[in-house]
Design a protein around this motif. Structure first.
Motif, PDB file in Angstrom:
ATOM      1  N   LEU A 165      -9.295   0.539  12.163  1.00  0.00           N
ATOM      2  CA  LEU A 165      -9.743   0.128  10.836  1.00  0.00           C
ATOM      3  C   LEU A 165      -9.096   1.023   9.794  1.00  0.00           C
ATOM      4  CD1 LEU A 165     -11.784  -1.589   9.067  1.00  0.00           C
ATOM      5  CD2 LEU A 165     -13.222   0.456   9.129  1.00  0.00           C
ATOM      6  N   VAL A 166      -8.543   0.410   8.743  1.00  0.00           N
ATOM      7  CA  VAL A 166      -8.008   1.172   7.616  1.00  0.00           C
ATOM      8  C   VAL A 166      -8.881   0.923   6.390  1.00  0.00           C
ATOM      9  CG1 VAL A 166      -5.658   1.188   8.520  1.00  0.00           C
ATOM     10  CG2 VAL A 166      -6.379  -0.679   7.017  1.00  0.00           C
ATOM     11  N   VAL A 178       0.865  -1.173   0.000  1.00  0.00           N
ATOM     12  CA  VAL A 178       0.000   0.000   0.000  1.00  0.00           C
ATOM     13  C   VAL A 178       0.907   1.229   0.000  1.00  0.00           C
ATOM     14  CG1 VAL A 178      -1.751   1.295   1.274  1.00  0.00           C
ATOM     15  CG2 VAL A 178      -1.846  -1.216   1.216  1.00  0.00           C
ATOM     16  N   PRO A 179       0.705   2.163  -0.923  1.00  0.00           N
ATOM     17  CA  PRO A 179       1.618   3.314  -1.011  1.00  0.00           C
ATOM     18  C   PRO A 179       1.797   4.034   0.324  1.00  0.00           C
ATOM     19  CG  PRO A 179       0.162   3.276  -2.915  1.00  0.00           C
ATOM     20  CD  PRO A 179      -0.326   2.202  -1.977  1.00  0.00           C
ATOM     21  N   GLY A 180       3.054   4.256   0.683  1.00  0.00           N
ATOM     22  CA  GLY A 180       3.378   4.981   1.889  1.00  0.00           C
ATOM     23  C   GLY A 180       3.429   4.162   3.154  1.00  0.00           C
ATOM     24  N   ALA A 199      -7.222   6.232   6.844  1.00  0.00           N
ATOM     25  CA  ALA A 199      -7.209   5.852   5.432  1.00  0.00           C
ATOM     26  C   ALA A 199      -6.319   4.640   5.200  1.00  0.00           C
ATOM     27  CB  ALA A 199      -6.739   7.033   4.590  1.00  0.00           C
ATOM     28  N   ASP A 200      -5.196   4.573   5.910  1.00  0.00           N
ATOM     29  CA  ASP A 200      -4.280   3.438   5.787  1.00  0.00           C
ATOM     30  C   ASP A 200      -3.458   3.343   7.067  1.00  0.00           C
ATOM     31  OD1 ASP A 200      -2.052   5.266   5.527  1.00  0.00           O
ATOM     32  OD2 ASP A 200      -2.589   5.501   3.418  1.00  0.00           O
ATOM     33  N   ALA A 201      -2.480   2.455   7.081  1.00  0.00           N
ATOM     34  CA  ALA A 201      -1.730   2.199   8.307  1.00  0.00           C
ATOM     35  C   ALA A 201      -0.864   3.368   8.745  1.00  0.00           C
ATOM     36  CB  ALA A 201      -0.869   0.941   8.134  1.00  0.00           C
ATOM     37  N   ILE A 223      -2.649  -3.042  19.756  1.00  0.00           N
ATOM     38  CA  ILE A 223      -3.751  -2.552  18.931  1.00  0.00           C
ATOM     39  C   ILE A 223      -3.769  -3.379  17.651  1.00  0.00           C
ATOM     40  CG2 ILE A 223      -2.318  -0.720  17.884  1.00  0.00           C
ATOM     41  CD1 ILE A 223      -4.956   0.926  17.691  1.00  0.00           C
ATOM     42  N   VAL A 224      -4.952  -3.820  17.249  1.00  0.00           N
ATOM     43  CA  VAL A 224      -5.135  -4.576  16.008  1.00  0.00           C
ATOM     44  C   VAL A 224      -5.380  -3.586  14.878  1.00  0.00           C
ATOM     45  CG1 VAL A 224      -6.688  -6.144  14.776  1.00  0.00           C
ATOM     46  CG2 VAL A 224      -5.986  -6.652  17.130  1.00  0.00           C
ATOM     47  N   VAL A 225      -4.670  -3.756  13.772  1.00  0.00           N
ATOM     48  CA  VAL A 225      -4.836  -2.915  12.587  1.00  0.00           C
ATOM     49  C   VAL A 225      -5.337  -3.799  11.458  1.00  0.00           C
ATOM     50  CG1 VAL A 225      -3.751  -1.300  10.991  1.00  0.00           C
ATOM     51  CG2 VAL A 225      -2.932  -1.461  13.364  1.00  0.00           C
ATOM     52  N   GLY A 226      -6.526  -3.528  10.944  1.00  0.00           N
ATOM     53  CA  GLY A 226      -7.089  -4.384   9.910  1.00  0.00           C
ATOM     54  C   GLY A 226      -8.031  -3.638   8.994  1.00  0.00           C
TER      55      GLY A 226
END
Length: 369
Positions: free
Chosen positions: A245-246, A41-43, A270-272, A223-226
């Motif tokens: 949430l992303v 994913v960009p960035g 928006a993203d991680a 923390i869960v990132v999904g």
């Protein structure tokens, strides 16, 4: 008798400091979070490097059973997200552990899926067989891009003959550069529908995978990132862990608004790269819910929510901890307003714009009238 304290509406509290400073370990999903298809994913690699430099440790928890932890770690490292096999937990490993516990070491198992499935079974001390005629005690079915009719047919025959059907996960789709594509859940559904036998699901949202990652990392405040509501976010809730949430994967604003309570995240980005910035809270200002320059109130007639671009000009609710805008303030306000009206169920949101800015934003999200 005093009432127990109610859990705040998800997304309402925000996070005054960047999550990378507020938590000690991020448990990251992979597909739709770190990469989509073969590409990052960009960035995100740079963002994760910055988070690590700030002291956040990373663990990788994936429902994709196709590859071994070694292959996943190699792919991550090639994307400039350095990882060791021990940092990766796959749903194939979870399934193998469950089957070994149910049937004992040496049980005969037919793998369906990518090479990660068979490798995990062997590592757990199980005997891998090739066909239904080999008399498997169980079928373990995980995602693999080469899975086709022949493998599904062997699984059907084995389950009909009495083998226990175990699925690594039930994700109906996987993200791709071409949009969502069939995931393991779609293939599991074929075997289930033909045999009439419901499979045992071992991957997320079962909390065992996140719990194993917490054990390996020694996390005190993970923390869960999904990107998925029904696996990542529900899995975090069931594990008693906060979630981010992303929107870089399969979930879009309409799905998020309609989420049932167990699918509602604590934070949104928006993203991680959202790990690196504070997250604004959503404030109650009179009858409205306000986040940044956006306000949501009940529209006239009471059936819909009305979204308005409402610059504070000194009179509104400041973002928590000085958090700057990230383009999702309106969505946070909408979610908190809608979920406050539906605390116990998930229903689609009916949103109307109060101005041209709101109309353009809703149209971009596919929520316009």
């Amino acid at each position: 008798m005093s009432r127990p304290a109610q859990r705040p509406v998800p997304l309402s509290r925000g996070c005054r400091t960047p999550p990378s400073q507020s938590y000690d370990v991020a448990l990251l999903d992979l597909d739709g979070v770190v990469y989509v298809g073969p590409d990052a994913v960009p960035g995100v690699p740079a963002a994760l490097a910055a988070a690590r430099d700030g002291g956040l440790r990373l663990g990788f928890v994936t429902n994709n059973a196709a590859r071994t932890p070694e292959q996943v770690a190699e792919h991550l490292t090639a994307l400039e997200v350095p990882a060791r096999p021990a940092d990766v937990i796959t749903s194939s490993q979870a399934a193998a552990t469950v089957v070994a516990g149910l049937l004992g070491a040496g049980a005969r198992v037919l793998p369906v899926g990518g090479p990660g499935v068979a490798a995990a079974l062997r590592a757990a001390g199980l005997a891998v067989v090739a066909t239904a005629e080999d008399g498997p005690d169980a079928v373990v079915q995980g995602y693999g891009p080469e899975v086709g009719w022949a493998q599904l047919a062997e699984a059907v025959v084995a389950v009909r003959n009495g083998a226990r059907h175990v699925a690594t996960n039930a994700d109906a789709t996987i993200p791709s550069p071409r949009g969502p594509l069939p995931g393991n859940g779609a293939m599991v559904g074929v075997v289930r529908d033909v045999t009439g036998q419901a499979p045992l699901i071992t991957g997320k949202p079962d909390p065992a995978m996140h719990a194993e990652c917490v054990r390996r990392t020694g996390a005190q405040r993970p923390i869960v990132v999904g990107d998925r509501l029904d696996t990542d976010i529900e899995g975090a809730r069931r594990a008693g862990t906060d979630s981010l949430l992303v929107l870089s994967g399969v979930t879009d604003p309409a799905l998020l608004l309609a989420a049932v309570p167990v699918h509602r995240p604590d934070l949104l980005a928006a993203d991680a790269a959202g790990l690196l910035v504070p997250h604004p809270s959503v404030a109650a200002v009179g009858p409205a819910r306000v986040c940044g320059d956006w306000a949501v109130r009940t529209a006239e007639g009471g059936g819909a929510l009305e979204l308005a671009n409402a610059p504070r000009a000194g009179g509104g609710a400041p973002a928590a901890g000085g958090a700057g805008p990230d383009g999702l303030e309106a969505l946070r306000a909408l979610c908190v307003a809608h979920w406050s009206r539906h605390p116990d169920d998930g229903v689609p949101a009916h949103v109307v714009p109060a101005d041209a800015d709101a109309a353009a934003l809703l149209a971009g999200w596919g929520l316009g009238a």
